[in-house]
Every structure is written in structure tokens, then in C-alpha cells.
Design an enzyme around this catalytic site. Structure first.
Site, PDB file in Angstrom:
ATOM      1  N   SER A  43     -22.768 -22.247  -0.056  1.00  0.00           N
ATOM      2  CA  SER A  43     -22.445 -20.823  -0.191  1.00  0.00           C
ATOM      3  C   SER A  43     -22.814 -20.032   1.050  1.00  0.00           C
ATOM      4  CB  SER A  43     -23.210 -20.245  -1.381  1.00  0.00           C
ATOM      5  OG  SER A  43     -22.788 -20.877  -2.552  1.00  0.00           O
TER       6      SER A  43
ATOM      7  N   ALA B   5     -19.382 -20.205  -2.779  1.00  0.00           N
ATOM      8  CA  ALA B   5     -19.181 -18.755  -2.860  1.00  0.00           C
ATOM      9  C   ALA B   5     -19.510 -18.091  -1.539  1.00  0.00           C
ATOM     10  CB  ALA B   5     -20.066 -18.181  -3.966  1.00  0.00           C
TER      11      ALA B   5
ATOM     12  N   ALA C  68      30.857   5.314  -0.332  1.00  0.00           N
ATOM     13  CA  ALA C  68      29.403   5.387  -0.172  1.00  0.00           C
ATOM     14  C   ALA C  68      29.021   6.328   0.955  1.00  0.00           C
ATOM     15  CB  ALA C  68      28.853   3.990   0.114  1.00  0.00           C
ATOM     16  N   ALA C  69      29.834   7.370   1.165  1.00  0.00           N
ATOM     17  CA  ALA C  69      29.596   8.229   2.331  1.00  0.00           C
ATOM     18  C   ALA C  69      28.720   9.432   2.012  1.00  0.00           C
ATOM     19  CB  ALA C  69      30.928   8.692   2.910  1.00  0.00           C
TER      20      ALA C  69
ATOM     21  N   ASN D 197      22.488  10.270  -9.506  1.00  0.00           N
ATOM     22  CA  ASN D 197      22.517  11.514  -8.729  1.00  0.00           C
ATOM     23  C   ASN D 197      21.128  12.022  -8.405  1.00  0.00           C
ATOM     24  OD1 ASN D 197      25.417  11.938  -8.601  1.00  0.00           O
ATOM     25  ND2 ASN D 197      25.270  12.201 -10.813  1.00  0.00           N
TER      26      ASN D 197
ATOM     27  N   ASN E   1     -15.058 -28.688  -1.956  1.00  0.00           N
ATOM     28  CA  ASN E   1     -15.641 -27.561  -2.666  1.00  0.00           C
ATOM     29  C   ASN E   1     -16.097 -26.519  -1.655  1.00  0.00           C
ATOM     30  OD1 ASN E   1     -17.476 -25.837  -4.166  1.00  0.00           O
ATOM     31  ND2 ASN E   1     -17.216 -27.338  -5.804  1.00  0.00           N
TER      32      ASN E   1
ATOM     33  N   ARG F 266      20.882  15.663  -4.400  1.00  0.00           N
ATOM     34  CA  ARG F 266      19.943  15.820  -5.520  1.00  0.00           C
ATOM     35  C   ARG F 266      18.890  14.717  -5.585  1.00  0.00           C
ATOM     36  NH1 ARG F 266      24.194  16.281 -10.142  1.00  0.00           N
ATOM     37  NH2 ARG F 266      25.530  15.399  -8.508  1.00  0.00           N
TER      38      ARG F 266
ATOM     39  N   ALA G 189     -26.054 -24.271   2.773  1.00  0.00           N
ATOM     40  CA  ALA G 189     -25.790 -22.868   2.452  1.00  0.00           C
ATOM     41  C   ALA G 189     -26.296 -21.955   3.552  1.00  0.00           C
ATOM     42  CB  ALA G 189     -26.453 -22.515   1.123  1.00  0.00           C
TER      43      ALA G 189
END
Ligand code: UD1
Ligand code: CA
Length: 452
Positions: free
Chosen positions: A401, A376, A9-10, A223, A373, A15, A419
Site C-alpha cells: 500500500s 491501496a 435545414a437553413a 422549435n 495485487n 426560439r 508498503a
């Protein structure tokens, strides 16, 4: 019998056109070299020598988790030179030479190769219609292997030979030690060729056997990036096939990517363009919608993940419904029956059973109780610009919300938040808390009119 594996693996891998050493490029999310090491481990190798070189310590330092002996080959003087560098660490027994850039060779093929090396030198060779670039296997009239000729050193007639050397071979350590010690670099490339040991084996009367791989892809090397992509597809196709045969429904196996390990229960259904990374567990009857990315997650039975979700380092229990377009960030735990809806981000938080965060919210560093709950547009303001703070929400809370919960803050069980509130101090249990400017109506106001 002691088995040593030497992995070459050297090389740089010019490429690949990359600053990263070739063997660190990823196949299915894992470096090429790691695939080869895993295969060597499956063979029961007692020692694994990895010969590294290009990029200095980059390769060993990126792969500290691999249980291998790192052998430096500072100058890449050829495959024979690379093996010679490793030999001082190799014990008696059999030696298998593998390549860090040939990631898909199977343990089954290598078992056959090792069996054929008893007592002999065995080579993994194959027939190729186009042998260009490979070393050619030269045989005599009795079909006995005589030597290997590298393409660059081959005569025109030798180049006609279509049996090629994959590079992978097995032999006993003592022979290998003496042969690599005797290699010369008097060839066109001025390299010490490992392939020259074949002629030395013939000289010493050591029988040579050849074995061919179970399939061609097993010996394909990487490669360039195109070959890398080709092997990636092969690998993904094989994984998808295996999952389907185990009962996982993949709407399109060509549009499924697993970069890690998947453990899937029964009747799991996965739509197109799903990417799973790391360790992913899917319980029974989990359904994953299209365009979902999941990394390191445990997902319980009957969970439904709708389209376009991102889930990372999270535990999601039975019966949750996530998405579409939800982001579940690390250290999140959703108890059973939780619903997380569109454009909701949850980070480092626990959400109790059957709680719902259905729309456009940010919940971070938060602990949420059961049956809550979250309306939003709710935001936990967890960051003061310097430090992060926690938000604690009890059971049965209702957050109206467009609320900001400025952490650190605690909302008692059963509380309701009106809210549009900005909550900066703790809200008591079972009461309505809200911060809201009184609504007013301006009676004599007139809408402006357009001037001529
Ligand atoms: C080699 C074989 C050739 C075979 C081909 C298969 C030799 C001389 N030739 O040729 O017969 O058909 O593989 O692909 O062995 N490496 C090192 N150190 C070095 C040189 C190479 O670690 O000094 C590593 C490379 O990183 C690579 C592998 O060995 O992973 C093969 O080297 P490469 O130069 O690609 O050999 P080929 O010329 O392809
Ligand atoms: Ca090569």
C-alpha cells in the site's frame, strides 16, 4: 426509380435561444439533422441534398461524415426558395422533401408517402385538435386537396380547419422543378412558400394524395428546448422498450439513456440512471449498477459494474468487477477476472488476468501482468511535468500500500514492493524491494500538556 431527398435545414431556430444552428442540437447524442439523414439513407435515397444557411459553414463543417450534397441558401427566403436552390442538383425521379428539425419521421411512413406519390403529389398531413401555427389543408366538396393556406395568410374560417400540413411531401422531380420555378412571394410573410405548389399541381391536373403519419411524434418539429426534451423522452422510451423486448432488464426504463448504439447479450441487467454513449457492447449476464456512465466500451460476459462508475473507450473482458466509484479512462484493457475497486483511476493501461486494484489508486500508462495485487493508495507517477512515461509490472507482483512507482520503471515478475515505498529504479523479479525510513521510538518523549 431514382429517389432524391431534399432536407431543409437553413433556418436559425430563433426560439432555441442558442448560437448553435437548430439542426445541430442533439437528440440522443446525435444532431437532429443526422437523424433525418439516417432515415433518408434507410429509404435508399440515391442523393441527399441538405439545404443549409444560418451560421454559414457551421453545419457542414460540424457534420463532415455525412454523405450528402450541401446546398447553400445564404438568405432564407422561404421553404419554396430553399427547395429551388437544391433543384439544380436533383436528378429525374421522385423527390422527397424532409425537414432537418423533424427528426423522428419513420421510414415506414415515408415509404407509404412515396407509394402514394405514384403518379401524383403526396402530402403528409394530420388532424390536430389545435392546428395553431401550421399550414391548413383546403379541400373541395369531393374532398380533393385544393391548396394549403399558411396560418398567417388564413381567414378566420380557414383557421378552423384541423387538417394540417406537416411540410413533408413527395412528388416527381420534373413537376417540382417547374412549380418551384413559378413560385411568387406575394403573401403576408413575403416568402416563397413551398406549399404554393399544391395549387399549381391542381392547376396542372396532377392528382394529390394525402397520407398520415404512423404516430403524431413522427412529425413533431423542434422549435425550442422544451420540444427537444419532449422528443428526447419519446426517443429514449422507444429505445428502452425495444431493449426490454429483446430481453434486457431495465429496472426503470424512464431512467435509462442510450445516446448511441447498444449491443447487449442475454440476461443483461441495468439499474437506474445509467447513460450509455457511442458504441457500447455488453456481453451475456452483464450487470450495471446505478449511476453509471459508459461511453464506447466493449464489456465481456459476466462483468459486474457497480454503482457510480465512469468507463470510456475501454475493453473489459469476461468476469471483471468494476467499482463502485471507479474511473476507467480511454485505452484501457482489462483482461478477464480483473477487479477494480473504489476510487481507482486507470488510464491507457492493460491489466492482466485476475489482477486486483481494489482501493484508491492511480494507474496510468502502465502494463500490468497476471495475478498482480496493487495495494491501496498506489500511484504510478507517469508524468514528469513534461513527458509521460510507462510503468511495467510483471506477473504475480505484489505492490504494498501507499507506493509510488516513478516511471519509467519496471517491476519484475514475482517481485514484492514494501508498503510506503517510492520506487525510482527497476525492482528485480522475485525479490522484496522497499524504500523506507527506519522506524524509531523516542523513549523520553512526552506528549505536550495543555497550559492553564
Ligand atoms: C412550414 C409550412 C407549413 C407547415 C409547417 C410544419 C411552408 C410555407 N409552410 O411552415 O405549411 O405546417 O412547416 O412545421 O412551407 N427553411 C429553410 N429555408 C427557408 C425557410 C425555411 O431551410 O428559407 C427550413 C427551416 O429551417 C425549417 C423548415 O424549413 O426546418 C420549415 O420552415 P419554417 O419557417 O419553420 O416553416 P413554417 O412556417 O413552420
Ligand atoms: Ca416550423
Amino acid at each position: 426509380m431514382n429517389l432524391s431527398v431534399i432536407i431543409l435545414a437553413a433556418g436559425q431556430g430563433k426560439r432555441m435561444c442558442s448560437s448553435l444552428p437548430k439542426v445541430l442540437h442533439l437528440l440522443a447524442g446525435k444532431p437532429l439533422l443526422e437523424h433525418v439523414v439516417t432515415t433518408a439513407q434507410h429509404l435508399g435515397a440515391q442523393q441527399i441534398q441538405v439545404v443549409y444557411g444560418y451560421g454559414g459553414d457551421t453545419v457542414p463543417s460540424r457534420l463532415p461524415h455525412l454523405k450528402v450534397n450541401w446546398v447553400e441558401q445564404a438568405e432564407q427566403l422561404g421553404t419554396g426558395h430553399a427547395v429551388a436552390k437544391a433543384m439544380p442538383f436533383v436528378k429525374e425521379g421522385k423527390v422527397l422533401v424532409l425537414y432537418g428539425d423533424v427528426p423522428l419521421v419513420s421510414a415506414a411512413t415515408l415509404h407509404r408517402l412515396l407509394d402514394a406519390a405514384d403518379p401524383a403529389l403526396s402530402l403528409l398531413t394530420m388532424q390536430r385538435n389545435d392546428p395553431t401555427g401550421y399550414g391548413r389543408i383546403m379541400r373541395d366538396e369531393q374532398n380533393r386537396v385544393l391548396r394549403i393556406v399558411e396560418e398567417k395568410d388564413a381567414s378566420p374560417s380557414e383557421r378552423q380547419v384541423t387538417e394540417i400540413n406537416t411540410g413533408i411531401l413527395a412528388v416527381d422531380a420534373e413537376h417540382l422543378r417547374s412549380w418551384v420555378g413559378a413560385l411568387k412571394n406575394n403573401n403576408l410573410q413575403g416568402e416563397f412558400y413551398l406549399t404554393d405548389i399544391i395549387a399549381l399541381a391542381v392547376r396542372d391536373g396532377v392528382p394529390i394524395n394525402t397520407v398520415s403519419p404512423g404516430s403524431d411524434v413522427e412529425v413533431l418539429g423542434v422549435n425550442n428546448k422544451a420540444q427537444l426534451a419532449e422528443l428526447e423522452r419519446h426517443y429514449q422510451r422507444a429505445q428502452a422498450q425495444q431493449l426490454m423486448l429483446q430481453g434486457v432488464t431495465l429496472y426503470d426504463p424512464e431512467r435509462f439513456d442510450l445516446r448511441g448504439e447498444l449491443s447487449a447479450g442475454s440476461d443483461v441487467v441495468i439499474d437506474v440512471n445509467v447513460i450509455l454513449e457511442g458504441k457500447v457492447t455488453l456481453g451475456d449476464r452483464v450487470r450495471i449498477g446505478p449511476n453509471v456512465w459508459i461511453r464506447n466500451a466493449k464489456i465481456g460476459n459476466d462483468v459486474e459494474v457497480l454503482a457510480n462508475c465512469v468507463i470510456e473507450d475501454a475493453a473489459i473482458e469476461t468476469g471483471c468487477r468494476i467499482g463502485p466509484f471507479a474511473r476507467i479512462r480511454p485505452e484501457t484493457r482489462l483482461a478477464q477476472g480483473v477487479h477494480i475497486g473504489n476510487f481507482v483511476e486507470v488510464k491507457k493501461s492493460t491489466v492482466g488476468a485476475n489482477s486486483k486494484i481494489n482501493h484508491l489508486s492511480y494507474v496510468g500508462d502502465t502494463s500490468i501482468g497476471k495475478n498482480v495485487n496493487i495495494g491501496a493508495g498506489t500511484i504510478t507517477c507517469n508524468y514528469d511535468g513534461v513527458n509521460k512515461h510507462r510503468t511495467i509490472i510483471g506477473d504475480d507482483v505484489f505492490i504494498g500500500s501507499d507506493t509510488q512507482l516513478v516511471a519509467p520503471v519496471e517491476i519484475g515478475s514475482g517481485a514484492t514492493i514494501g508498503a510506503g515505498s517510492t520506487i525510482t529504479s527497476n525492482a528485480p523479479a522475485d525479490k522484496l524491494s522497499l524504500t523506507r525510513v527506519k522506524q524509531q521510538t523516542v523513549d523520553d518523549w512526552q506528549r505536550p500538556k495543555k497550559k492553564n
